[in-house]
Scaffold this active site. Sequence first.
Site, PDB file in Angstrom:
ATOM      1  CB  SER A   1       0.163  -5.728  10.237  1.00  0.00           C
ATOM      2  OG  SER A   1       0.894  -4.716  10.874  1.00  0.00           O
ATOM      3  CB  THR A   2      -3.113  -8.409   6.508  1.00  0.00           C
ATOM      4  OG1 THR A   2      -3.534  -7.518   5.459  1.00  0.00           O
ATOM      5  CG2 THR A   2      -3.865  -8.111   7.783  1.00  0.00           C
TER       6      THR A   2
ATOM      7  CB  VAL B   1      -0.886   0.060   1.276  1.00  0.00           C
ATOM      8  CG1 VAL B   1      -1.752   1.300   1.269  1.00  0.00           C
ATOM      9  CG2 VAL B   1      -1.764  -1.162   1.408  1.00  0.00           C
ATOM     10  CG  ASP B   2       4.758   3.059   2.442  1.00  0.00           C
ATOM     11  OD1 ASP B   2       4.364   4.223   2.232  1.00  0.00           O
ATOM     12  OD2 ASP B   2       5.783   2.785   3.093  1.00  0.00           O
TER      13      ASP B   2
END
Length: 172
Positions: free
Chosen positions: A125-126, A36-37
Amino acid sequence: MTTHPAIVLVLGDITEQHADAIVNAANSSLLGGGGVDGAIHRRGGPEILAECRALRAGHYGKGLRTGKAVATTAGRLDARWVIHTVGPVWSRDEDRSEQLASCYRESLRVADDLGARTVAFPAISTGIYGWPLDDGARIAVETVRSAGTAVEEVRFVLFDETAYREFAIQTR
Ligand code: AR6
Protein backbone atom coordinates in the site's frame (compact mmCIF):
# COMPACT_ATOMS: atom_id res chain seq x y z
CA MET A 1 5.55 -25.28 15.26
CA THR A 2 4.83 -21.61 15.43
CA THR A 3 7.55 -19.26 16.62
CA HIS A 4 8.36 -15.76 15.51
CA PRO A 5 9.91 -15.39 12.08
CA ALA A 6 13.29 -13.74 11.64
CA ILE A 7 12.87 -10.39 9.95
CA VAL A 8 15.35 -9.54 7.19
CA LEU A 9 15.51 -6.27 5.23
CA VAL A 10 16.74 -6.10 1.66
CA LEU A 11 17.07 -3.12 -0.65
CA GLY A 12 16.06 -4.25 -4.11
CA ASP A 13 13.54 -5.59 -6.57
CA ILE A 14 11.26 -8.27 -5.14
CA THR A 15 11.06 -10.05 -8.51
CA GLU A 16 14.78 -10.89 -8.20
CA GLN A 17 14.38 -12.61 -4.86
CA HIS A 18 14.60 -16.30 -4.15
CA ALA A 19 12.02 -17.30 -1.56
CA ASP A 20 9.36 -19.96 -1.08
CA ALA A 21 6.70 -17.32 -1.55
CA ILE A 22 6.72 -13.79 -2.91
CA VAL A 23 3.88 -11.52 -1.88
CA ASN A 24 2.23 -9.32 -4.49
CA ALA A 25 0.61 -5.99 -3.63
CA ALA A 26 -2.28 -6.66 -5.99
CA ASN A 27 -5.70 -5.11 -6.49
CA SER A 28 -9.03 -6.84 -6.05
CA SER A 29 -9.35 -7.68 -9.75
CA LEU A 30 -6.30 -9.98 -9.46
CA LEU A 31 -5.68 -9.21 -13.11
CA GLY A 32 -2.56 -7.08 -12.81
CA GLY A 33 -1.64 -3.44 -12.50
CA GLY A 34 1.39 -1.22 -11.99
CA GLY A 35 4.05 -1.15 -9.29
CA VAL A 36 5.06 -4.50 -7.77
CA ASP A 37 2.04 -6.13 -9.37
CA GLY A 38 3.13 -5.15 -12.87
CA ALA A 39 6.71 -6.21 -12.19
CA ILE A 40 5.67 -9.63 -10.84
CA HIS A 41 3.46 -10.40 -13.82
CA ARG A 42 6.07 -9.16 -16.29
CA ARG A 43 8.90 -11.18 -14.85
CA GLY A 44 6.82 -14.16 -13.68
CA GLY A 45 5.21 -14.63 -17.08
CA PRO A 46 1.68 -15.49 -18.25
CA GLU A 47 1.21 -18.53 -16.02
CA ILE A 48 0.51 -16.30 -13.03
CA LEU A 49 -2.19 -14.34 -14.84
CA ALA A 50 -3.71 -17.57 -16.13
CA GLU A 51 -4.11 -18.81 -12.54
CA CYS A 52 -5.48 -15.46 -11.46
CA ARG A 53 -8.07 -15.66 -14.22
CA ALA A 54 -8.99 -19.16 -13.08
CA LEU A 55 -9.47 -17.86 -9.53
CA ARG A 56 -11.78 -15.17 -10.89
CA ALA A 57 -13.73 -17.79 -12.82
CA GLY A 58 -14.12 -19.84 -9.64
CA HIS A 59 -14.26 -18.89 -5.96
CA TYR A 60 -13.22 -15.30 -6.51
CA GLY A 61 -15.86 -14.21 -9.01
CA LYS A 62 -16.10 -10.80 -7.35
CA GLY A 63 -12.36 -10.51 -6.90
CA LEU A 64 -10.22 -10.60 -3.77
CA ARG A 65 -11.33 -8.40 -0.90
CA THR A 66 -9.06 -5.84 0.73
CA GLY A 67 -6.99 -7.44 3.49
CA LYS A 68 -7.34 -10.97 2.08
CA ALA A 69 -4.71 -13.15 0.38
CA VAL A 70 -4.63 -15.98 -2.14
CA ALA A 71 -1.80 -17.96 -3.74
CA THR A 72 -0.92 -18.88 -7.30
CA THR A 73 2.09 -20.36 -9.01
CA ALA A 74 5.14 -18.08 -9.19
CA GLY A 75 5.65 -18.82 -12.89
CA ARG A 76 9.21 -18.01 -13.87
CA LEU A 77 10.05 -16.22 -10.62
CA ASP A 78 12.58 -17.90 -8.35
CA ALA A 79 9.88 -18.95 -5.90
CA ARG A 80 7.22 -21.61 -5.60
CA TRP A 81 4.26 -19.34 -5.04
CA VAL A 82 3.06 -15.81 -5.39
CA ILE A 83 0.71 -14.78 -2.61
CA HIS A 84 -1.55 -11.99 -3.85
CA THR A 85 -2.96 -9.63 -1.28
CA VAL A 86 -4.95 -6.43 -1.62
CA GLY A 87 -3.87 -3.51 0.50
CA PRO A 88 -6.17 -0.63 1.40
CA VAL A 89 -5.94 2.71 -0.37
CA TRP A 90 -4.71 5.20 2.21
CA SER A 91 -7.39 7.55 3.50
CA ARG A 92 -7.04 10.74 5.50
CA ASP A 93 -10.57 10.40 6.85
CA GLU A 94 -10.75 6.75 7.74
CA ASP A 95 -8.34 4.54 9.69
CA ARG A 96 -7.73 1.50 7.50
CA SER A 97 -4.75 0.23 9.49
CA GLU A 98 -6.52 -2.98 10.42
CA GLN A 99 -6.98 -3.82 6.75
CA LEU A 100 -3.29 -3.25 6.11
CA ALA A 101 -2.32 -5.42 9.10
CA SER A 102 -4.70 -8.06 7.78
CA CYS A 103 -2.74 -8.23 4.49
CA TYR A 104 0.39 -9.32 6.36
CA ARG A 105 -1.48 -11.71 8.68
CA GLU A 106 -3.52 -13.32 5.91
CA SER A 107 -0.47 -13.67 3.65
CA LEU A 108 1.35 -15.49 6.45
CA ARG A 109 -1.70 -17.68 7.04
CA VAL A 110 -1.72 -18.65 3.35
CA ALA A 111 2.05 -19.22 3.54
CA ASP A 112 1.47 -21.58 6.48
CA ASP A 113 -1.19 -23.46 4.54
CA LEU A 114 1.29 -23.89 1.69
CA GLY A 115 4.17 -24.88 3.97
CA ALA A 116 6.28 -21.89 2.89
CA ARG A 117 9.20 -21.16 5.20
CA THR A 118 10.62 -18.02 3.58
CA VAL A 119 8.33 -15.21 2.47
CA ALA A 120 9.31 -11.98 0.72
CA PHE A 121 7.01 -8.98 1.18
CA PRO A 122 6.93 -5.58 -0.49
CA ALA A 123 5.82 -2.55 1.52
CA ILE A 124 2.13 -3.08 0.79
CA SER A 125 0.00 0.00 0.00
CA THR A 126 2.96 2.42 0.21
CA GLY A 127 3.15 3.05 -3.54
CA ILE A 128 0.18 3.72 -5.79
CA TYR A 129 -2.18 3.30 -2.79
CA GLY A 130 -0.51 6.22 -1.03
CA TRP A 131 0.10 4.90 2.49
CA PRO A 132 2.76 6.95 4.32
CA LEU A 133 5.93 4.89 4.45
CA ASP A 134 6.69 5.37 8.14
CA ASP A 135 3.26 4.15 9.17
CA GLY A 136 3.23 1.39 6.55
CA ALA A 137 6.56 0.13 7.86
CA ARG A 138 5.36 0.25 11.47
CA ILE A 139 2.23 -1.77 10.70
CA ALA A 140 4.19 -4.28 8.61
CA VAL A 141 6.80 -4.96 11.27
CA GLU A 142 4.42 -4.98 14.25
CA THR A 143 2.02 -7.33 12.50
CA VAL A 144 4.70 -9.79 11.43
CA ARG A 145 6.25 -9.73 14.91
CA SER A 146 2.97 -10.58 16.58
CA ALA A 147 1.77 -13.15 14.04
CA GLY A 148 1.69 -16.80 15.01
CA THR A 149 3.26 -18.52 12.02
CA ALA A 150 5.55 -21.37 11.06
CA VAL A 151 7.28 -19.10 8.53
CA GLU A 152 10.93 -18.89 9.52
CA GLU A 153 12.01 -15.84 7.56
CA VAL A 154 10.07 -12.78 6.56
CA ARG A 155 12.06 -10.68 4.14
CA PHE A 156 10.92 -7.14 3.48
CA VAL A 157 12.18 -6.16 0.05
CA LEU A 158 12.32 -2.39 -0.13
CA PHE A 159 12.56 -0.68 -3.46
CA ASP A 160 14.36 2.50 -2.45
CA GLU A 161 16.53 3.95 0.30
CA THR A 162 13.65 5.81 1.91
CA ALA A 163 11.57 2.68 2.32
CA TYR A 164 14.60 0.76 3.56
CA ARG A 165 15.32 3.44 6.15
CA GLU A 166 11.76 3.40 7.48
CA PHE A 167 11.82 -0.36 7.91
CA ALA A 168 15.25 -0.16 9.54
CA ILE A 169 13.84 2.30 12.11
CA GLN A 170 11.10 -0.18 12.96
CA THR A 171 13.40 -3.15 13.33
CA ARG A 172 16.36 -1.68 15.21
N1 AR6 B 1 10.15 -4.62 -5.82
C1 AR6 B 1 9.93 -4.21 -4.55
N2 AR6 B 1 9.18 -3.14 -4.23
C2 AR6 B 1 8.59 -2.46 -5.24
C3 AR6 B 1 8.77 -2.83 -6.61
C4 AR6 B 1 9.57 -3.97 -6.87
N3 AR6 B 1 9.78 -4.41 -8.12
N4 AR6 B 1 8.07 -1.95 -7.37
C5 AR6 B 1 7.50 -1.06 -6.53
N5 AR6 B 1 7.84 -1.35 -5.25
P1 AR6 B 1 2.82 -0.51 -5.28
P2 AR6 B 1 0.38 -0.48 -3.62
C6 AR6 B 1 7.45 -0.69 -3.99
O1 AR6 B 1 2.40 0.72 -5.97
O2 AR6 B 1 0.73 0.86 -3.08
C7 AR6 B 1 -0.84 -1.76 -8.55
O3 AR6 B 1 -1.33 -1.13 -9.69
C8 AR6 B 1 6.93 0.70 -4.08
O4 AR6 B 1 7.99 1.64 -4.10
O5 AR6 B 1 3.40 -1.62 -6.06
O6 AR6 B 1 -0.07 -1.55 -2.67
C9 AR6 B 1 -1.80 -2.84 -8.04
O7 AR6 B 1 -2.43 -3.52 -9.10
C10 AR6 B 1 6.10 0.80 -2.79
O8 AR6 B 1 6.94 1.10 -1.68
O9 AR6 B 1 1.57 -1.17 -4.47
C11 AR6 B 1 -2.79 -2.02 -7.25
O10 AR6 B 1 -3.76 -1.44 -8.10
C12 AR6 B 1 5.58 -0.62 -2.60
O11 AR6 B 1 6.38 -1.44 -3.44
C13 AR6 B 1 -1.94 -0.94 -6.62
O12 AR6 B 1 -0.81 -0.80 -7.50
C14 AR6 B 1 4.12 -0.81 -2.96
O13 AR6 B 1 3.83 -0.05 -4.13
C15 AR6 B 1 -1.42 -1.33 -5.27
O14 AR6 B 1 -0.74 -0.23 -4.69
